[in-house]
Enzyme design. Structure first.
Site, PDB file in Angstrom:
ATOM      1  N   LYS A   7       0.804  -1.224   0.000  1.00  0.00           N
ATOM      2  CA  LYS A   7       0.000   0.000   0.000  1.00  0.00           C
ATOM      3  C   LYS A   7       0.834   1.268   0.000  1.00  0.00           C
ATOM      4  O   LYS A   7       0.347   2.334  -0.361  1.00  0.00           O
ATOM      5  CB  LYS A   7      -0.955   0.010   1.203  1.00  0.00           C
ATOM      6  CG  LYS A   7      -2.113  -0.957   1.058  1.00  0.00           C
ATOM      7  CD  LYS A   7      -3.204  -0.663   2.074  1.00  0.00           C
ATOM      8  CE  LYS A   7      -4.387  -1.586   1.878  1.00  0.00           C
ATOM      9  NZ  LYS A   7      -5.416  -1.376   2.914  1.00  0.00           N
ATOM     10  N   LYS A  44      -4.637 -11.856  -6.210  1.00  0.00           N
ATOM     11  CA  LYS A  44      -5.811 -11.958  -5.345  1.00  0.00           C
ATOM     12  C   LYS A  44      -6.940 -11.053  -5.849  1.00  0.00           C
ATOM     13  O   LYS A  44      -6.684  -9.932  -6.278  1.00  0.00           O
ATOM     14  CB  LYS A  44      -5.367 -11.532  -3.942  1.00  0.00           C
ATOM     15  CG  LYS A  44      -6.422 -11.596  -2.883  1.00  0.00           C
ATOM     16  CD  LYS A  44      -5.956 -10.905  -1.602  1.00  0.00           C
ATOM     17  CE  LYS A  44      -6.220  -9.422  -1.638  1.00  0.00           C
ATOM     18  NZ  LYS A  44      -6.379  -8.769  -0.335  1.00  0.00           N
ATOM     19  N   LYS A 103     -11.094  -5.695  -3.604  1.00  0.00           N
ATOM     20  CA  LYS A 103     -12.176  -4.730  -3.811  1.00  0.00           C
ATOM     21  C   LYS A 103     -11.636  -3.379  -4.262  1.00  0.00           C
ATOM     22  O   LYS A 103     -12.400  -2.518  -4.673  1.00  0.00           O
ATOM     23  CB  LYS A 103     -13.045  -4.614  -2.564  1.00  0.00           C
ATOM     24  CG  LYS A 103     -12.369  -4.144  -1.313  1.00  0.00           C
ATOM     25  CD  LYS A 103     -13.320  -4.310  -0.114  1.00  0.00           C
ATOM     26  CE  LYS A 103     -12.595  -3.993   1.183  1.00  0.00           C
ATOM     27  NZ  LYS A 103     -13.254  -4.492   2.361  1.00  0.00           N
TER      28      LYS A 103
HETATM   29  P1  AMP Z   1     -10.681  -6.657   3.562  1.00  0.00           P
HETATM   30  O1  AMP Z   1     -11.480  -6.477   2.330  1.00  0.00           O
HETATM   31  O2  AMP Z   1      -9.228  -6.440   3.329  1.00  0.00           O
HETATM   32  O3  AMP Z   1     -11.212  -5.928   4.757  1.00  0.00           O
HETATM   33  O4  AMP Z   1     -10.824  -8.195   3.902  1.00  0.00           O
HETATM   34  C1  AMP Z   1     -11.869  -8.754   4.662  1.00  0.00           C
HETATM   35  C2  AMP Z   1     -11.693 -10.245   4.759  1.00  0.00           C
HETATM   36  O5  AMP Z   1     -11.858 -10.854   3.463  1.00  0.00           O
HETATM   37  C3  AMP Z   1     -10.309 -10.692   5.246  1.00  0.00           C
HETATM   38  O6  AMP Z   1     -10.463 -11.804   6.113  1.00  0.00           O
HETATM   39  C4  AMP Z   1      -9.594 -11.076   3.993  1.00  0.00           C
HETATM   40  O7  AMP Z   1      -8.591 -12.022   4.210  1.00  0.00           O
HETATM   41  C5  AMP Z   1     -10.739 -11.674   3.163  1.00  0.00           C
HETATM   42  N1  AMP Z   1     -10.462 -11.590   1.720  1.00  0.00           N
HETATM   43  C6  AMP Z   1     -10.279 -10.457   1.006  1.00  0.00           C
HETATM   44  N2  AMP Z   1     -10.044 -10.743  -0.297  1.00  0.00           N
HETATM   45  C7  AMP Z   1     -10.069 -12.106  -0.389  1.00  0.00           C
HETATM   46  C8  AMP Z   1      -9.879 -13.026  -1.477  1.00  0.00           C
HETATM   47  N3  AMP Z   1      -9.612 -12.599  -2.698  1.00  0.00           N
HETATM   48  N4  AMP Z   1      -9.987 -14.345  -1.214  1.00  0.00           N
HETATM   49  C9  AMP Z   1     -10.248 -14.786   0.040  1.00  0.00           C
HETATM   50  N5  AMP Z   1     -10.426 -13.971   1.099  1.00  0.00           N
HETATM   51  C10 AMP Z   1     -10.334 -12.644   0.901  1.00  0.00           C
END
Ligand code: AMP
Ligand code: TRP
Length: 327
Positions: A111, A192, A195
Site C-alpha cells: 500500500k 488476489k 475490492k
Molecule cells: P478486507 O477487504 O481487506 O477488509 O478483507 C476482509 C476479509 O476478506 C479478510 O479476512 C480477507 O482475508 C478476506 N479476503 C479479502 N479478499 C479475499 C480473497 N480474494 N480471497 C479470500 N479472502 C479474501
C-alpha cells in the site's frame, strides 16, 4: 472456551472473495463459539475516504453480515469506532511494538509502495488489528489467506507482552480455510481478487447485478487448453472458477471435474453464472429486506455495548500490568 473475532474494512464494495474467504466462515462458525464480527472503520481511514461514502459503507457492511446469515442473537456485530477501547489498546500496544516488525508487513509495503507521503496510520495499522483481536481474548480469527502475516504479528506482540508484564493476553490462532482462502482476480488469476483493484472486471461484488457478473465470468481469463482440471499452478484461471463454483454450489471440485469431462470452459462458466445468480440472489434479496436503518442501528448499538463490556476489562488489565494508575 473458543472465542472468535474478525473484521472487514468498509473501504469498497465487498467481493465474492470477501464472502467466500471470510464472511461465509463467520456464518458457519457462529454456532460453535462466541463470536464478535466488527466493521473496522478505523482501519479504513488509513487511506483517503470520502466521509459520506464511508458512513454509508460502514452500515452497509453490517447489513451485509446480516444478509449473508450472521445472526445478531448469536454473534455480536458492531462498528469498531463505537468501542473506544480499540484505539486505546492500539496505543498501549504501539508502545510494545517495533518499527522493524511493522516495516516487514507485506500489506504495508504494497500500500505504501511508490507513494511520496505515507501516513503513520497505514504503518501502525497492524497494531490496531492486534488490539482488535486481543481485546476479546480471541482464540480464533477467521480470515482469508492475506491476513496470516498480521495474525502472526499479533501473536508476537501478545507473547512478548505476556513475557514482559505477566500473563495478560490470550494467544490467538488464525482460522484460514484449506480451500477458498484466496479467491483470485478474474482478469489475472495469479493475483488476489481485491475490492480496490483498478479493473472492475477483476472482481464481482456480492451485491452485483447478475447481468454484469455474467459478463465478467464469461470474460474471465482461462488458458489455451480446453480441459477442465484443477491445477492451480498451470491452470490458475480454471482452478479459480472451479473453486468459486465448488464453494457456491457446495459440491466438491472432484465431483465438478468429473461432471465436466469432455465439456468446454463455456459450459462451466454458464453453469457457474447460474449457481451464483441463485446464491447471490438470495443474499441480495435479504439485503434489500434489511433496509431499515433504525433497526440496523439498534443492532449495532446493542453490539457495541456488549463488546465494550469485554473490551473495558481487557484494557484495565493491560493498564494495571503496565503500571498505569487505575482509580
Ligand atoms: P478486507 O477487504 O481487506 O477488509 O478483507 C476482509 C476479509 O476478506 C479478510 O479476512 C480477507 O482475508 C478476506 N479476503 C479479502 N479478499 C479475499 C480473497 N480474494 N480471497 C479470500 N479472502 C479474501
Ligand atoms: N486487516 C483486515 C483486512 O484487511 C481487517 C481487520 C482489521 C481484521 N482488524 C481485524 C481482521 C481483526 C481480523 C481481525 O482484511
Amino acid at each position: 472456551m473458543k472465542r472468535l473475532f474478525s473484521g472487514v474494512q468498509p473501504s469498497g464494495n465487498l467481493t465474492i472473495g470477501n464472502y467466500l474467504g471470510a464472511i461465509k466462515q463467520f456464518v458457519d462458525l457462529q454456532h460453535e463459539a462466541e463470536a464478535f464480527y466488527c466493521v473496522v472503520d478505523l482501519h479504513a481511514i488509513t487511506v483517503p475516504q470520502d466521509p459520506a461514502e464511508l458512513r454509508k459503507r460502514s452500515r452497509e457492511i453490517a447489513q451485509l453480515y446480516l444478509a449473508c446469515g450472521v445472526d445478531p442473537s448469536k454473534a455480536t456485530i458492531f462498528i469498531q469506532s463505537h468501542v473506544k477501547e480499540h484505539a486505546e489498546l492500539g496505543w498501549l500496544l504501539q508502545c510494545a511494538s517495533y518499527m522493524g516488525e511493522l516495516g516487514r508487513m507485506t500489506q504495508f509495503k504494497d500500500k505504501s509502495e511508490g507513494k511520496a507521503a505515507v501516513n503513520v496510520g497505514l504503518y501502525t495499522y497492524p497494531v490496531l488489528m492486534a488490539a482488535d483481536i486481543l481485546l476479546y481474548d480471541t482464540t480464533q480469527v477467521p480470515v482469508g489467506d492475506d491476513q496470516k502475516q498480521h495474525i502472526e504479528l499479533t501473536r508476537d506482540i501478545a507473547e512478548r507482552f505476556n513475557k514482559r508484564y505477566g500473563d495478560t493476553f490470550v494467544i490467538p490462532d488464525p482460522q484460514i480455510q484449506e480451500f477458498g482462502a484466496r479467491i483470485m482476480a478474474l482478469d489475472e488469476p495469479t493475483k488476489k481478487m481485491s475490492k480496490s483493484a483498478e479493473n472492475e472486471g477483476s472482481r464481482i461484488a456480492i451485491l452485483e447485478d447478475p447481468a454484469i457478473f455474467k459478463k465478467k465470468i464469461m470474460r474471465a481469463v482461462t488458458d489455451t487448453e480446453n480441459e477442465i482440471r484443477f491445477d492451480e499452478e498451470n491452470k490458475p484461471g480454471v482452478s479459480n472458477l472451479l473453486t468459486i463454483y465448488s464453494m457456491f454450489a457446495g459440491e466438491s471440485v472432484e465431483s465438478l471435474v468429473n461432471r465436466y469431462q469432455g465439456k468446454g470452459y463455456g459450459d462451466l462458466k454458464k453453469d457457474l453464472v447460474e449457481v451464483m445468480t441463485d446464491k447471490l440472489g438470495t443474499i441480495q434479496k435479504r439485503f434489500e429486506e434489511l433496509n431499515d436503518v433504525t433497526e440496523l442501528d439498534n443492532i449495532l448499538r446493542a453490539g457495541s455495548e456488549k463488546a465494550r463490556a469485554t473490551a473495558e476489562k481487557t484494557v484495565n488489565r493491560v493498564k494495571e500490568a503496565m503500571g498505569l494508575v487505575l482509580l
